[in-house]
Design an enzyme around this catalytic site. Structure first.
Site, PDB file in Angstrom:
ATOM      1  N   LYS A  21       5.818   3.365   0.444  1.00  0.00           N
ATOM      2  CA  LYS A  21       5.279   2.056   0.047  1.00  0.00           C
ATOM      3  C   LYS A  21       5.490   1.123   1.234  1.00  0.00           C
ATOM      4  O   LYS A  21       6.623   0.958   1.701  1.00  0.00           O
ATOM      5  CB  LYS A  21       6.021   1.553  -1.199  1.00  0.00           C
ATOM      6  CG  LYS A  21       5.458   0.269  -1.774  1.00  0.00           C
ATOM      7  CD  LYS A  21       6.141  -0.066  -3.087  1.00  0.00           C
ATOM      8  CE  LYS A  21       5.621  -1.386  -3.633  1.00  0.00           C
ATOM      9  NZ  LYS A  21       6.258  -1.716  -4.922  1.00  0.00           N
ATOM     10  N   LYS A  23       0.893  -1.172   0.000  1.00  0.00           N
ATOM     11  CA  LYS A  23       0.000   0.000   0.000  1.00  0.00           C
ATOM     12  C   LYS A  23       0.920   1.207   0.000  1.00  0.00           C
ATOM     13  O   LYS A  23       2.018   1.164   0.556  1.00  0.00           O
ATOM     14  CB  LYS A  23      -0.915  -0.146   1.207  1.00  0.00           C
ATOM     15  CG  LYS A  23      -1.092   1.046   2.112  1.00  0.00           C
ATOM     16  CD  LYS A  23      -2.246   0.816   3.049  1.00  0.00           C
ATOM     17  CE  LYS A  23      -1.726   0.458   4.442  1.00  0.00           C
ATOM     18  NZ  LYS A  23      -2.825   0.452   5.427  1.00  0.00           N
ATOM     19  N   VAL A  24       0.512   2.282  -0.686  1.00  0.00           N
ATOM     20  CA  VAL A  24       1.337   3.486  -0.772  1.00  0.00           C
ATOM     21  C   VAL A  24       0.601   4.624  -0.072  1.00  0.00           C
ATOM     22  O   VAL A  24      -0.569   4.883  -0.382  1.00  0.00           O
ATOM     23  CB  VAL A  24       1.629   3.877  -2.241  1.00  0.00           C
ATOM     24  CG1 VAL A  24       2.509   5.116  -2.303  1.00  0.00           C
ATOM     25  CG2 VAL A  24       2.297   2.717  -2.981  1.00  0.00           C
ATOM     26  N   ASP A  34       7.748  -4.626 -16.844  1.00  0.00           N
ATOM     27  CA  ASP A  34       6.328  -4.342 -16.578  1.00  0.00           C
ATOM     28  C   ASP A  34       6.002  -2.913 -17.018  1.00  0.00           C
ATOM     29  O   ASP A  34       5.348  -2.165 -16.298  1.00  0.00           O
ATOM     30  CB  ASP A  34       6.017  -4.540 -15.082  1.00  0.00           C
ATOM     31  CG  ASP A  34       4.504  -4.673 -14.848  1.00  0.00           C
ATOM     32  OD1 ASP A  34       4.081  -4.557 -13.678  1.00  0.00           O
ATOM     33  OD2 ASP A  34       3.758  -4.863 -15.830  1.00  0.00           O
TER      34      ASP A  34
HETATM   35  C1  6Z7 Z   1      10.538   3.235  -7.735  1.00  0.00           C
HETATM   36  O1  6Z7 Z   1       9.388   3.981  -7.400  1.00  0.00           O
HETATM   37  C2  6Z7 Z   1       8.320   3.298  -7.026  1.00  0.00           C
HETATM   38  C3  6Z7 Z   1       8.370   1.927  -6.888  1.00  0.00           C
HETATM   39  C4  6Z7 Z   1       7.212   1.282  -6.501  1.00  0.00           C
HETATM   40  O2  6Z7 Z   1       7.248  -0.025  -6.370  1.00  0.00           O
HETATM   41  C5  6Z7 Z   1       6.048   1.966  -6.276  1.00  0.00           C
HETATM   42  C6  6Z7 Z   1       6.036   3.339  -6.407  1.00  0.00           C
HETATM   43  N1  6Z7 Z   1       4.853   3.917  -6.180  1.00  0.00           N
HETATM   44  C7  6Z7 Z   1       4.486   5.227  -6.022  1.00  0.00           C
HETATM   45  C8  6Z7 Z   1       3.148   5.465  -6.107  1.00  0.00           C
HETATM   46  C9  6Z7 Z   1       2.652   6.730  -5.960  1.00  0.00           C
HETATM   47  C10 6Z7 Z   1       3.508   7.794  -5.733  1.00  0.00           C
HETATM   48  C11 6Z7 Z   1       2.963   9.150  -5.580  1.00  0.00           C
HETATM   49  O3  6Z7 Z   1       3.661  10.061  -5.211  1.00  0.00           O
HETATM   50  N2  6Z7 Z   1       1.643   9.292  -5.874  1.00  0.00           N
HETATM   51  C12 6Z7 Z   1       0.873  10.416  -5.663  1.00  0.00           C
HETATM   52  C13 6Z7 Z   1       1.289  11.474  -4.875  1.00  0.00           C
HETATM   53  C14 6Z7 Z   1       0.410  12.546  -4.657  1.00  0.00           C
HETATM   54  C15 6Z7 Z   1      -0.835  12.566  -5.232  1.00  0.00           C
HETATM   55  C16 6Z7 Z   1      -1.223  11.492  -6.058  1.00  0.00           C
HETATM   56  C17 6Z7 Z   1      -0.374  10.432  -6.263  1.00  0.00           C
HETATM   57  C18 6Z7 Z   1      -2.542  11.460  -6.693  1.00  0.00           C
HETATM   58  N3  6Z7 Z   1      -3.255  12.752  -6.685  1.00  0.00           N
HETATM   59  C19 6Z7 Z   1      -3.209  13.330  -5.303  1.00  0.00           C
HETATM   60  C20 6Z7 Z   1      -1.777  13.708  -4.970  1.00  0.00           C
HETATM   61  C21 6Z7 Z   1       4.878   7.560  -5.665  1.00  0.00           C
HETATM   62  C22 6Z7 Z   1       5.366   6.266  -5.799  1.00  0.00           C
HETATM   63  C23 6Z7 Z   1       7.183   4.035  -6.798  1.00  0.00           C
END
Ligand code: 6Z7
Length: 338
Positions: free
Chosen positions: A42, A26-27, A134
């Site tokens: 994460k 979960k992130v 992927d």
């Molecule tokens: C290597 O980087 C990775 C590796 C991995 O296994 C998973 C991730 N996953 C992420 C998922 C989301 C975010 C992220 O910052 N999402 C995010 C942040 C802010 C907002 C949103 C998404 C959506 N709108 C509201 C504001 C960063 C990494 C990375």
């Protein structure tokens, strides 16, 4: 009840809402208290990982090495008895997938800008002997400057015998999977990534997938046949480029090197795509090192030595987030931010 293991995290990060749920992860959004910078964390429960644990350790090992402007950066890694935490770069623009859906499909100009960034990230990963395996719009996030960040290296592979040795595991998302992968043959990760990039470019320009079917068997048959629609709005050059990537025979498929200087990729630009990183871990930003040594009460040399080990501990996190603040023109004093 917050497990005691989260308290370690809570000392340095203020946790916010959940923004993503993967299979075993979960992130959550969070704020790094010392620098007031946002991050994505994460969270993986080792008890639920089962035989997915090796994937997580593979990803962590890859993330500690990969350092590129179009790859979501690892900021800190923590492991407790039951959890693995990956503190990651904040990408507020969300998924490229949602961006394409919102706009129905992208113009050639915008598709080209994104595709050049994807080539740079994948070329960099390949040059380091990895394959992502992927590649899809869900695994490309937008940062606050609309730059693309490649994520989720859980399936990446670094074949023991180097990039020329074959892989066996069939993985990734079916609609983006190369024919040699779906037919269970041994395949080269780099060639399979090029096919996925072809499907990605098609999705950018068309807003739908070249090979699609609810029935997985029919989908595989379409992929193995290599036939797909060419919508009327596609220019001849983009049709040629997509065709050169969606070659069923991997040996006939265009290489990443040819992609970097392909006419369609170069149109409107005067330089080929560069696959090397703009970052260099041997050099640290002295202002940030000084700020941290003063705050931690150790000598600048001692602080620099510790940071150059890239342990991805709380110090690495503070350094990287101070550097991020500096790049955004924000003050980097740790004393008044607290
Ligand atoms: C290597 O980087 C990775 C590796 C991995 O296994 C998973 C991730 N996953 C992420 C998922 C989301 C975010 C992220 O910052 N999402 C995010 C942040 C802010 C907002 C949103 C998404 C959506 N709108 C509201 C504001 C960063 C990494 C990375």
């Amino acid at each position: 009840m917050i497990p005691y293991e989260f308290s370690l995290l809570e000392e340095h990060y203020e946790m916010h809402e959940t923004i993503g749920r993967g299979g075993f992860a979960k992130v959550k959004l969070a704020t790094h208290v010392l620098t007031d910078e946002k991050v994505a964390i994460k969270i993986m429960d080792k008890r639920k990982l089962g035989d997915d644990l090796p994937r997580v350790l593979t990803e962590l090992a890859a993330m500690k090495i990969l350092d590129h402007q179009n790859i979501c950066r690892l900021i800190q890694a923590l492991e407790t008895e039951n959890y693995i935490f990956m503190v990651l770069e904040y990408c507020p623009g969300g998924e490229l997938f949602d961006y394409i859906v919102e706009k129905d499909r992208l113009s050639e100009v915008e598709s080209r800008s994104f595709f050049r960034q994807i080539i740079s990230a994948v070329g960099y990963v390949h040059n380091l002997g990895y394959a992502h395996r992927d590649l899809k719009p869900e695994n490309l996030l937008l940062d606050e400057e609309q730059k693309l960040k490649l994520i989720d290296f859980g399936l990446c592979a670094k074949p023991v015998g180097g990039m020329d040795s074959k892989l066996e595991t069939c993985c990734g998302s079916p609609a983006y999977a190369a024919p040699e992968l779906v037919s269970g043959k041994a395949y080269l990760g780099s060639e399979a990534d090029i096919w996925s990039m072809g499907v990605l470019l098609y999705a950018l320009l068309c807003g739908f997938l070249p090979f699609d079917d609810e029935n997985i068997g029919h989908l595989y048959r379409k992929i193995l046949g290599g036939h797909y629609q060419q919508p009327k709005w596609l220019s001849d050059d983009s049709k040629k480029l997509i065709r050169s990537m969606l070659q069923v025979d991997p040996k006939r498929r265009i290489s990443i090197k040819e992609l970097c200087c392909h006419p369609w990729v170069m149109e409107g630009y005067d330089t080929p795509v560069l696959c090397d990183t703009q970052k260099d871990r041997k050099f640290l930003d002295e202002d940030c090192v000084k700020e941290m040594s003063a705050f931690r009460g150790v000598s600048v040399n001692k602080m620099r030595e510790a940071l150059l080990q890239w342990k991805f501990d709380f110090d690495t996190a503070t350094y990287l987030l101070l550097l991020q603040r500096k790049k955004r023109g924000l003050p980097i004093s740790l004393f008044n931010v607290v």
